[in-house]
Design an enzyme around this catalytic site. Sequence first.
Site, mmCIF file in Angstrom:
data_model
loop_
_atom_site.group_PDB
_atom_site.id
_atom_site.type_symbol
_atom_site.label_atom_id
_atom_site.label_comp_id
_atom_site.label_asym_id
_atom_site.label_seq_id
_atom_site.Cartn_x
_atom_site.Cartn_y
_atom_site.Cartn_z
ATOM 1 N N SER A 144 68.014 47.568 106.737
ATOM 2 C CA SER A 144 67.005 46.828 107.150
ATOM 3 C C SER A 144 67.591 46.002 108.112
ATOM 4 C CB SER A 144 66.612 45.910 105.777
ATOM 5 O OG SER A 144 65.840 44.758 106.129
ATOM 6 N N TYR A 194 68.693 41.443 98.080
ATOM 7 C CA TYR A 194 68.168 42.692 98.874
ATOM 8 C C TYR A 194 69.113 42.981 100.202
ATOM 9 C CZ TYR A 194 65.072 45.237 101.635
ATOM 10 O OH TYR A 194 64.450 46.082 102.597
#
Length: 284
Positions: free
Chosen positions: A175, A188
């Site tokens: 990400s 995350y």
Amino acid sequence: MSEVMEPMIHEDQLPGHESHLEPKPDWEPRYRGSDRLKGKVALITGGDSGIGRAVAALFAREGADIAVGYLCEHDDAAKAKEIVEQEGRRAIVIAGDIGDKQFCQRAVRQTVDQLGGLDILVNNAGEQHSDQDIRNITEEQLRRTFQTNFFGMFYLTQAAAPYLKKGSAIINCTSETMYAGSKHLLDYSATKGAITAFTRSLALNLITHGIRVNAVAPGPIWTPLNPFGGQKPEKIPEFGKSTPMGRPGQPNEVAPAFLFLACEDSSYMTAQVLHPDGGDTTSS
């Protein structure tokens, strides 16, 4: 505490159904196929919706048979299977929690048994939870996020390794938060840092076997992951507007990065990360 924690679907409706999302994400491939994955078999986690569905559709158009891994969104998985079959390819759906090592082993065996092998592993499934204060992140949430995002990827790769061969490819989904950070996705973002390090290390480990390992680091993409837990409801109208392109991306704008890394077009690339993020990372 049990070895495998239950998915946190009661906390914030994760993982979310694409069939309930409005507007619907764009998953359709944008061009005709050219057999770049002809005769290949791909296992795609989180393949029922979002980026995973777009990757499954594009891989199928390019000639691959697809195993769609997913958690519990049976309606989305049935739609993904239909999409692959409409491209003239075989598809199977495999439901289960990738945080469970035994499930990962079963998923790989089922793929090999029913589709005849395994050439491409796409580790795409993930979960995220929005928290403004680190003190609000429970031990359960921290463990669960790592269980899904990192442990599941590790377990699947371990299970797939005996079946992969020269010319095979592994593509992991990291990400932009690994590079730019995210003040409300602390756990995350940490998993995505681990995934990037794992990708680069695994690439070095497997290159002598002719297996390439790369990753894709999407920016803000319109998928069920965000409105069903990854973003606060009041933030959704502004989702993606802070990128230099001024909008969120669509899954079919990310899928070609996965295709490039899966096929021979990227034969001299390993340990690399592609960034379909609307310019977000470079502006951070």
